[in-house]
Design an enzyme around this catalytic site. Sequence first.
Site, PDB file in Angstrom:
ATOM      1  N   ASP A 181      24.870 -16.798 -18.037  1.00 41.95           N
ATOM      2  CA  ASP A 181      23.880 -17.728 -18.611  1.00 41.95           C
ATOM      3  C   ASP A 181      24.496 -18.922 -19.351  1.00 41.95           C
ATOM      4  O   ASP A 181      23.819 -19.917 -19.586  1.00 41.95           O
ATOM      5  CB  ASP A 181      22.944 -16.980 -19.580  1.00 41.95           C
ATOM      6  CG  ASP A 181      21.993 -16.044 -18.846  1.00 41.95           C
ATOM      7  OD1 ASP A 181      21.939 -16.105 -17.602  1.00 41.95           O
ATOM      8  OD2 ASP A 181      21.312 -15.248 -19.516  1.00 41.95           O
TER       9      ASP A 181
ATOM     10  N   ASP B  38      24.458 -13.162 -25.607  1.00 43.95           N
ATOM     11  CA  ASP B  38      23.874 -13.313 -26.951  1.00 43.95           C
ATOM     12  C   ASP B  38      23.333 -11.998 -27.504  1.00 43.95           C
ATOM     13  O   ASP B  38      23.484 -11.707 -28.697  1.00 43.95           O
ATOM     14  CB  ASP B  38      22.803 -14.421 -26.965  1.00 43.95           C
ATOM     15  CG  ASP B  38      21.689 -14.204 -25.950  1.00 43.95           C
ATOM     16  OD1 ASP B  38      21.888 -13.429 -24.988  1.00 43.95           O
ATOM     17  OD2 ASP B  38      20.617 -14.804 -26.107  1.00 43.95           O
TER      18      ASP B  38
ATOM     19  N   THR C  97      28.870 -13.882 -19.755  1.00 46.74           N
ATOM     20  CA  THR C  97      27.492 -13.924 -19.249  1.00 46.74           C
ATOM     21  C   THR C  97      27.367 -15.107 -18.294  1.00 46.74           C
ATOM     22  O   THR C  97      27.954 -16.162 -18.555  1.00 46.74           O
ATOM     23  CB  THR C  97      26.465 -14.076 -20.398  1.00 46.74           C
ATOM     24  OG1 THR C  97      25.173 -14.385 -19.832  1.00 46.74           O
ATOM     25  CG2 THR C  97      26.823 -15.152 -21.404  1.00 46.74           C
TER      26      THR C  97
ATOM     27  N   GLY D 251      24.085  -8.107 -18.953  1.00 46.38           N
ATOM     28  CA  GLY D 251      24.290  -8.318 -17.516  1.00 46.38           C
ATOM     29  C   GLY D 251      25.767  -8.435 -17.195  1.00 46.38           C
ATOM     30  O   GLY D 251      26.529  -9.003 -17.974  1.00 46.38           O
TER      31      GLY D 251
ATOM     32  N   ASP E 257      25.140 -19.324 -22.465  1.00 47.68           N
ATOM     33  CA  ASP E 257      24.249 -19.668 -23.576  1.00 47.68           C
ATOM     34  C   ASP E 257      24.830 -19.326 -24.951  1.00 47.68           C
ATOM     35  O   ASP E 257      24.105 -18.914 -25.843  1.00 47.68           O
ATOM     36  CB  ASP E 257      22.879 -18.994 -23.385  1.00 47.68           C
ATOM     37  CG  ASP E 257      22.976 -17.474 -23.262  1.00 47.68           C
ATOM     38  OD1 ASP E 257      24.096 -16.940 -23.188  1.00 47.68           O
ATOM     39  OD2 ASP E 257      21.923 -16.813 -23.242  1.00 47.68           O
TER      40      ASP E 257
ATOM     41  N   ARG F 150      21.833  -2.142 -20.680  1.00 48.65           N
ATOM     42  CA  ARG F 150      20.984  -2.711 -21.728  1.00 48.65           C
ATOM     43  C   ARG F 150      20.494  -1.496 -22.511  1.00 48.65           C
ATOM     44  O   ARG F 150      19.688  -0.729 -22.013  1.00 48.65           O
ATOM     45  CB  ARG F 150      19.835  -3.506 -21.120  1.00 48.65           C
ATOM     46  CG  ARG F 150      20.318  -4.648 -20.220  1.00 48.65           C
ATOM     47  CD  ARG F 150      19.243  -5.668 -19.955  1.00 48.65           C
ATOM     48  NE  ARG F 150      19.620  -6.565 -18.864  1.00 48.65           N
ATOM     49  CZ  ARG F 150      20.369  -7.657 -18.983  1.00 48.65           C
ATOM     50  NH1 ARG F 150      20.828  -8.000 -20.167  1.00 48.65           N
ATOM     51  NH2 ARG F 150      20.648  -8.411 -17.948  1.00 48.65           N
TER      52      ARG F 150
ATOM     53  N   ARG G 187      17.445 -16.419 -18.290  1.00 46.26           N
ATOM     54  CA  ARG G 187      16.195 -16.023 -18.957  1.00 46.26           C
ATOM     55  C   ARG G 187      15.682 -17.098 -19.918  1.00 46.26           C
ATOM     56  O   ARG G 187      14.553 -17.518 -19.842  1.00 46.26           O
ATOM     57  CB  ARG G 187      16.448 -14.727 -19.720  1.00 46.26           C
ATOM     58  CG  ARG G 187      15.269 -13.820 -19.756  1.00 46.26           C
ATOM     59  CD  ARG G 187      15.630 -12.518 -20.401  1.00 46.26           C
ATOM     60  NE  ARG G 187      17.072 -12.315 -20.500  1.00 46.26           N
ATOM     61  CZ  ARG G 187      17.643 -11.132 -20.528  1.00 46.26           C
ATOM     62  NH1 ARG G 187      16.907 -10.060 -20.440  1.00 46.26           N
ATOM     63  NH2 ARG G 187      18.953 -11.010 -20.657  1.00 46.26           N
TER      64      ARG G 187
HETATM   65  N1  LIG Z   1      19.149  -6.942 -32.288  1.00 47.16           N
HETATM   66  C1  LIG Z   1      19.999  -6.104 -31.707  1.00 47.16           C
HETATM   67  N2  LIG Z   1      20.548  -5.080 -32.418  1.00 47.16           N
HETATM   68  C2  LIG Z   1      21.415  -4.229 -31.849  1.00 47.16           C
HETATM   69  N3  LIG Z   1      21.797  -4.320 -30.560  1.00 47.16           N
HETATM   70  C3  LIG Z   1      21.302  -5.302 -29.811  1.00 47.16           C
HETATM   71  C4  LIG Z   1      20.383  -6.260 -30.334  1.00 47.16           C
HETATM   72  N4  LIG Z   1      20.063  -7.122 -29.349  1.00 47.16           N
HETATM   73  C5  LIG Z   1      20.743  -6.717 -28.256  1.00 47.16           C
HETATM   74  N5  LIG Z   1      21.495  -5.633 -28.534  1.00 47.16           N
HETATM   75  C6  LIG Z   1      22.340  -4.844 -27.613  1.00 47.16           C
HETATM   76  O1  LIG Z   1      23.026  -5.705 -26.725  1.00 47.16           O
HETATM   77  C7  LIG Z   1      22.701  -5.335 -25.388  1.00 47.16           C
HETATM   78  C8  LIG Z   1      22.844  -6.493 -24.472  1.00 47.16           C
HETATM   79  O2  LIG Z   1      21.905  -7.501 -24.816  1.00 47.16           O
HETATM   80  P1  LIG Z   1      21.127  -8.296 -23.666  1.00 47.16           P
HETATM   81  O3  LIG Z   1      20.474  -7.296 -22.790  1.00 47.16           O
HETATM   82  O4  LIG Z   1      20.278  -9.301 -24.335  1.00 47.16           O
HETATM   83  O5  LIG Z   1      22.278  -8.961 -22.802  1.00 47.16           O
HETATM   84  P2  LIG Z   1      23.311 -10.114 -23.186  1.00 47.16           P
HETATM   85  O6  LIG Z   1      24.438  -9.524 -23.948  1.00 47.16           O
HETATM   86  O7  LIG Z   1      22.592 -11.239 -23.819  1.00 47.16           O
HETATM   87  O8  LIG Z   1      23.876 -10.492 -21.747  1.00 47.16           O
HETATM   88  P3  LIG Z   1      23.106 -11.263 -20.573  1.00 47.16           P
HETATM   89  O9  LIG Z   1      22.111 -12.208 -21.180  1.00 47.16           O
HETATM   90  O10 LIG Z   1      24.199 -11.952 -19.842  1.00 47.16           O
HETATM   91  O11 LIG Z   1      22.472 -10.215 -19.734  1.00 47.16           O
HETATM   92  C9  LIG Z   1      21.292  -4.749 -25.504  1.00 47.16           C
HETATM   93  O12 LIG Z   1      20.960  -3.976 -24.404  1.00 47.16           O
HETATM   94  C10 LIG Z   1      21.451  -3.929 -26.783  1.00 47.16           C
HETATM   95  O13 LIG Z   1      22.127  -2.740 -26.535  1.00 47.16           O
HETATM   96  O1  LIG Z   2      19.682  -7.558 -14.331  1.00 47.04           O
HETATM   97  P1  LIG Z   2      18.498  -7.638 -15.220  1.00 47.04           P
HETATM   98  O2  LIG Z   2      18.512  -6.593 -16.270  1.00 47.04           O
HETATM   99  O3  LIG Z   2      17.234  -7.712 -14.439  1.00 47.04           O
HETATM  100  O4  LIG Z   2      18.591  -9.008 -16.027  1.00 47.04           O
HETATM  101  C1  LIG Z   2      18.391 -10.262 -15.493  1.00 47.04           C
HETATM  102  C2  LIG Z   2      18.843 -11.257 -16.531  1.00 47.04           C
HETATM  103  O5  LIG Z   2      20.231 -11.144 -16.733  1.00 47.04           O
HETATM  104  C3  LIG Z   2      20.849 -12.402 -16.576  1.00 47.04           C
HETATM  105  O6  LIG Z   2      21.304 -12.457 -15.254  1.00 47.04           O
HETATM  106  C4  LIG Z   2      22.024 -12.563 -17.477  1.00 47.04           C
HETATM  107  O7  LIG Z   2      22.925 -11.550 -17.239  1.00 47.04           O
HETATM  108  C5  LIG Z   2      19.745 -13.402 -16.836  1.00 47.04           C
HETATM  109  O8  LIG Z   2      20.049 -14.658 -16.321  1.00 47.04           O
HETATM  110  C6  LIG Z   2      18.584 -12.695 -16.193  1.00 47.04           C
HETATM  111  O9  LIG Z   2      17.376 -13.116 -16.743  1.00 47.04           O
HETATM  112 MG   LIG Z   3      21.687 -12.984 -22.983  1.00 52.63          MG
END
Ligand SMILES: Nc1ncnc2c1ncn2[C@@H]1O[C@H](COP(=O)(O)OP(=O)(O)OP(=O)(O)O)[C@@H](O)[C@H]1O
Ligand SMILES: O=P(O)(O)OC[C@H]1O[C@](O)(CO)[C@@H](O)[C@@H]1O
Ligand SMILES: [Mg+2]
Length: 328
Positions: free
Chosen positions: A132, A107, A130, A15, A134, A76, A176
């Site tokens: 979040d 994360d 992020t 995000g 977290d 994503r 989330r």
């Molecule tokens: N186990 C994994 N192995 C490889 N790539 C991963 C894995 N988990 C997540 N990713 C990559 O990281 C990207 C971002 O992860 P995610 O969608 O969970 O968002 P985030 O980095 O946690 O940020 P936010 O929670 O703020 O949206 C995923 O779309 C994917 O491309």
């Molecule tokens: O924009 P998307 O892909 O619907 O994701 C929403 C999620 O992304 C976050 O905003 C973190 O970036 C979470 O708090 C929320 O659950």
């Molecule tokens: Mg996350």
Amino acid sequence: MEPNIRNIAVLTSGGDAPGMNACIRAVVRTGIYHGRNMFGVMQGYQGLIDNNINEMTARSVSNILHMGGTVLKTARCLAFKEDAGMEIAFKNLQDRHIDGLIVIGGDGTFTGAKRFGEKYGINVIGIPGTIDNDLYGSDFTLGYDTAVNTIIDAIDKIRDTADSHDRLFFIEVMGRDSGCLALRTAIASGAEAVLLPEKETSLKQLITKLKSGVTTKKSSSIVIVSEGNKYGGAYDIAKSVKRKFTHYDTKVTILGHLQRGGSPSGFDRILGSRLGYAAVNAIIKGESMQMVGLRGNEIKLTSLEEALHAHNYKLEDDLLEMTHVLSI
Ligand SMILES: Nc1ncnc2c1ncn2[C@@H]1O[C@H](COP(=O)(O)OP(=O)(O)OP(=O)(O)O)[C@@H](O)[C@H]1O
Ligand SMILES: O=P(O)(O)OC[C@H]1O[C@](O)(CO)[C@@H](O)[C@@H]1O
Ligand SMILES: [Mg+2]
């Protein structure tokens, strides 16, 4: 002896979060200042796979410091979770002789970065970006402060109308698996109750709390529901409460994606700048598989592995207890 990291790429993933642009600017300019070639990867890990990688100059990042979102776009990307996707990504980096990768995200992004760094030995530094909040090892993640302020602004407005109509509002906020936004905004907006993914509050406890507000002559009440709450989102909770507690006219507001947008706060601009600057200095020194984070008022390194073990630590029990006490 320091390794000779010459070509460094930066991407934003997951995000978007306010302050990412300030951070990209700092990464690109710090790298160029140190004579490195800097590359921007579009759309997170998707751009690594699609070879959507562009060389950046100091001017590529002019006038973006104050902007929300991310000029590098984000995604994503499911394909990066597969070995085949990672392999293509690595080959694209190799073809351009990119030997350092800086990822800005949450994360999930760090989980991907850790796997990628371990598998291919490329130097990787993570920047916590992020809303979040977290990740372990940074008191605050980039974008969290702006999101908290955006939510408070929205709740203040809802409080006006809730109070005028003597209503009960259930307001759903993002996070989330993380109740950080919910807990901190509950404190800052004087909410009557908060429901979090990490701590269980039963319907019975919630109704008892709301009833005590009626006894003490509260004209309106606000309940913050974190989207990851175990008993469901704000609509589900409102429905269940309504069946057993009919004192107030009840309304629901889902704040949704407005929480992720907007110009970054002063705090997030400064944090993004500091983290971007520190990430480049760390990667040039040969650091890898580390996150740069803010602890106290200092920038410190934490391993990606450790950064991923954040659960619960940011939701101090005294804060939850405090929301309860201060809302009598
Ligand atoms: N186990 C994994 N192995 C490889 N790539 C991963 C894995 N988990 C997540 N990713 C990559 O990281 C990207 C971002 O992860 P995610 O969608 O969970 O968002 P985030 O980095 O946690 O940020 P936010 O929670 O703020 O949206 C995923 O779309 C994917 O491309
Ligand atoms: O924009 P998307 O892909 O619907 O994701 C929403 C999620 O992304 C976050 O905003 C973190 O970036 C979470 O708090 C929320 O659950
Ligand atoms: Mg996350």
